[in-house]
Design an enzyme around this catalytic site. Sequence first.
Site, PDB file in Angstrom:
ATOM      1  N   GLN A   1       0.826  -1.208   0.000  1.00 35.55           N
ATOM      2  CA  GLN A   1       0.000   0.000   0.000  1.00 35.55           C
ATOM      3  C   GLN A   1       0.857   1.253   0.000  1.00 35.55           C
ATOM      4  O   GLN A   1       2.074   1.204   0.196  1.00 35.55           O
ATOM      5  CB  GLN A   1      -0.918  -0.005   1.229  1.00 35.55           C
ATOM      6  CG  GLN A   1      -0.167  -0.073   2.545  1.00 35.55           C
ATOM      7  CD  GLN A   1      -1.105  -0.256   3.729  1.00 35.55           C
ATOM      8  OE1 GLN A   1      -1.237   0.634   4.546  1.00 35.55           O
ATOM      9  NE2 GLN A   1      -1.732  -1.433   3.830  1.00 35.55           N
TER      10      GLN A   1
ATOM     11  N   HIS B   1       4.718   0.408   1.160  1.00 36.41           N
ATOM     12  CA  HIS B   1       5.093  -0.421   2.306  1.00 36.41           C
ATOM     13  C   HIS B   1       4.102  -1.577   2.482  1.00 36.41           C
ATOM     14  O   HIS B   1       2.983  -1.540   1.977  1.00 36.41           O
ATOM     15  CB  HIS B   1       5.182   0.409   3.590  1.00 36.41           C
ATOM     16  CG  HIS B   1       3.922   1.155   3.931  1.00 36.41           C
ATOM     17  ND1 HIS B   1       3.555   2.326   3.303  1.00 36.41           N
ATOM     18  CD2 HIS B   1       2.940   0.895   4.834  1.00 36.41           C
ATOM     19  CE1 HIS B   1       2.417   2.763   3.807  1.00 36.41           C
ATOM     20  NE2 HIS B   1       2.013   1.906   4.728  1.00 36.41           N
TER      21      HIS B   1
ATOM     22  N   ARG C   1      -4.463   0.648  -1.803  1.00 31.89           N
ATOM     23  CA  ARG C   1      -4.002  -0.734  -1.793  1.00 31.89           C
ATOM     24  C   ARG C   1      -3.544  -1.121  -3.193  1.00 31.89           C
ATOM     25  O   ARG C   1      -4.292  -0.990  -4.165  1.00 31.89           O
ATOM     26  CB  ARG C   1      -5.147  -1.633  -1.313  1.00 31.89           C
ATOM     27  CG  ARG C   1      -4.734  -2.981  -0.785  1.00 31.89           C
ATOM     28  CD  ARG C   1      -5.926  -3.757  -0.256  1.00 31.89           C
ATOM     29  NE  ARG C   1      -6.524  -3.142   0.902  1.00 31.89           N
ATOM     30  CZ  ARG C   1      -7.801  -2.741   0.972  1.00 31.89           C
ATOM     31  NH1 ARG C   1      -8.602  -2.905  -0.054  1.00 31.89           N
ATOM     32  NH2 ARG C   1      -8.267  -2.196   2.067  1.00 31.89           N
TER      33      ARG C   1
END
Length: 322
Positions: A100, A177, A198
Amino acid sequence: MYPLKFKKTLVKKVWGGRKFNSILDMELPDESLYGESWEVSSHKGGLSYIENGEYAGCSLVDIINKNKEEMLGEEIVKRFKGEFPLLIKYLDINDRLSVQVHPSDDYALRVEGEFGKSECWYVMEASEDATLILGVKDGVTKDIFKKKVESKDFSDLFNTIKVKKGDFINLLPGVVHATLKGSILICEVQQNSDTTYRIYDFDRLVDGKLRELHLDKALDVIDFEGKVQISTSENRQKISLVGAKKEELVRGEYFNVDKYLIDGIFEDETNSNFKILSILDGVGEIICNNISYSIKKGDTYFIPAGLKTILKGKVEILKSYL
């Protein structure tokens, strides 16, 4: 005014676990997997309600609206127009957190109608194999990223790093990350935002369906040159104070965070603005106006602006402030 403690807003997550109960001694309402505990929040996604003292039952928004300067501090009221600027959580990531990215203020205010999401993580516990995705590899461009993700080819895209207890990660907007292996328990300090884009969710099904992805928006906000800011307990400077040792974790536009290792009696500086105390480990007490408030691992307290506090015990605390 007095130190405020809030009811925890517990959120079920497909990647969650049971560490809120087993490690932080929270009472979970059922046997589900819980991934987030919203500790201090004025966000509509999980509004905090006071559970102690005179204002018990009032929401954080209500008490701020009635006592803006007393709660936040005059500077914060002016800067954020009376809004509470932070969101404090605990995260129990027991499975892979989706790949994301978060937007900056400019993009989020224009597209989503709320603040962007700069955040930071303090790792409270981690399994030996705990591994994160943090940023993209050098040389990966927007076009390369888009083509590989659309074809579900994730080779040579991401930087990965193993983490352990005591690590601190400052996640700026635009930095991709995720968690890749193992499990971690985190104290998270972030802007007052719940906007997440996402990119990939490992094809997991939730209620029989794939979770929504947001690749187009993610591509708009990814910083392909973004560097991750990470520190460990070994390489941080420890400042000796009377009754405590202090580690400065981050100084930034949206939050400052320090870690305190208290052993005995420590008189904390009186901030002109509010501060949040997240109890990472140990037991002790906050003394304010000659009244004692017990603290233990997993607690969180909001200290209103200008309130003098003494911290007592053998305890590790994360202090978040502006």
